[in-house]
Design an enzyme around this catalytic site. Structure first.
Site, PDB file in Angstrom:
ATOM      1  CG  HIS A 247     -30.295  93.488  19.755  1.00 44.39           C
ATOM      2  ND1 HIS A 247     -29.417  93.573  20.799  1.00 44.39           N
ATOM      3  CD2 HIS A 247     -29.763  92.619  18.869  1.00 44.39           C
ATOM      4  CE1 HIS A 247     -28.382  92.788  20.556  1.00 44.39           C
ATOM      5  NE2 HIS A 247     -28.561  92.201  19.395  1.00 44.39           N
TER       6      HIS A 247
ATOM      7  CG  HIS B  56     -26.121  86.747  22.748  1.00 45.42           C
ATOM      8  ND1 HIS B  56     -24.854  86.835  23.273  1.00 45.42           N
ATOM      9  CD2 HIS B  56     -26.073  87.382  21.562  1.00 45.42           C
ATOM     10  CE1 HIS B  56     -24.075  87.507  22.451  1.00 45.42           C
ATOM     11  NE2 HIS B  56     -24.785  87.853  21.395  1.00 45.42           N
TER      12      HIS B  56
HETATM   13  O1  G3P Z   1     -28.362  90.402  14.628  1.00 45.74           O
HETATM   14  C1  G3P Z   1     -27.724  91.534  15.109  1.00 45.74           C
HETATM   15  C2  G3P Z   1     -27.005  91.277  16.412  1.00 45.74           C
HETATM   16  O2  G3P Z   1     -27.840  90.564  17.269  1.00 45.74           O
HETATM   17  C3  G3P Z   1     -25.717  90.535  16.225  1.00 45.74           C
HETATM   18  O3  G3P Z   1     -24.957  90.481  17.383  1.00 45.74           O
HETATM   19  O4  G3P Z   1     -24.074  89.359  19.366  1.00 45.74           O
HETATM   20  O5  G3P Z   1     -26.124  90.758  19.553  1.00 45.74           O
HETATM   21  O6  G3P Z   1     -26.214  88.565  18.400  1.00 45.74           O
HETATM   22  P1  G3P Z   1     -25.372  89.754  18.739  1.00 45.74           P
HETATM   23 MG    MG Z   2     -28.280  88.534  17.691  1.00 44.42          MG
END
Ligand code: G3P
Ligand code: MG
Length: 245
Positions: free
Chosen positions: A9, A51
């Site tokens: 992630h 992000h």
């Molecule tokens: O793609 C999964 C996840 O990254 C979605 O949430 O806010 O971490 O981008 P976020």
């Molecule tokens: Mg994400």
């Protein structure tokens, strides 16, 4: 396409500053074959990895990303907040990310993460670049977004690349939307995933990814429910299941 069982992630966000080249290298170092990251636009429409729509948390800059031109954005330190050893790790241009994916032989889930009101622009600029520069040896990227408009752009602009409908929990009309967008998978916030959710999604013939899963016990429970892919900040925490190191 079968989803990978595990994706890093924002790279490997528990071990390196999220959405930086260092984080992608870290994910590869843990033995991962796939990473997820977030693509946004600078004020002058240059795609970068970031992000938040505000820059403060990861760079200390008080502005919104949509207000900052690329020349300034790409010089911001996005590593020092995480640890002194990452000082000097800058906000990466998406083009540098694509080159690194090729060099590392690392496949990717590109999340289109627009600042408010910029779904179309972000998807168009990000995916035009990705399509032009995608490393030929890699499988096509999985393109995901919470924004339906971004997925519509992906469908029109790069139809062959698989799409994922990203959501916190299942909305009432999820199947109609996923069918219309020709999605491969649905990506859900892991606490919202139950046996009932999994059964409904599987019945409709979609794969399921869960984010963000950072504990081995929950990871095991999700796999037992039938979840296909786990998106994690912390690959070593899931080592008992996947043998990553
Ligand atoms: O793609 C999964 C996840 O990254 C979605 O949430 O806010 O971490 O981008 P976020
Ligand atoms: Mg994400």
């Amino acid at each position: 396409m079968k989803l990978p069982e595990l994706m890093g992630h924002r790279g490997a966000a528990a071990h390196a500053p999220e959405n930086t080249l260092a984080s992608l290298r870290k994910a590869k170092g843990f033995g991962l074959g796939w990473v997820e990251f977030d693509v946004q636009l600078s004020a002058d429409d240059v795609p970068v990895l970031m992000h938040d729509d505000r820059l403060h948390r990861t760079t200390g800059d008080r502005r919104k990303i949509a207000e900052v031109p690329a020349e300034e954005l790409l010089a911001l330190d996005a590593g020092a907040w995480f640890g002194p050893e990452f000082a000097g790790e800058t906000v990466p241009h998406f083009s540098s990310v694509l080159a690194l994916l090729g060099a590392l032989d690392l496949a990717a889930n590109i999340e289109i993460k627009p600042s408010p009101g910029l779904a179309r622009e972000t998807a168009e600029a990000g995916l035009t670049l990705a399509k032009a520069e995608w490393p030929a040896a890699l499988p096509l990227p999985l393109i995901s977004s919470f924004e339906i408009e971004a997925l519509e752009v992906a469908q029109a602009l790069w139809h062959e690349a698989p799409r994922a409908y990203l959501m916190k929990q299942l909305p009432a009309e999820w199947q109609e939307t996923a069918d219309r967008l020709g999605c491969l998978s649905l990506h859900l916030w892991h606490p919202a995933i139950t046996a009932k959710t999994v059964a409904a999604i599987k019945k409709a013939d979609y794969q399921i990814a869960a984010y963000t899963v950072n504990g081995a016990e929950r990871a095991r429970a999700l796999l037992d429910l039938g979840v296909d892919c786990l998106i994690t900040d912390d690959p070593p925490a899931l080592a008992p299941l996947f043998g990553v190191s």
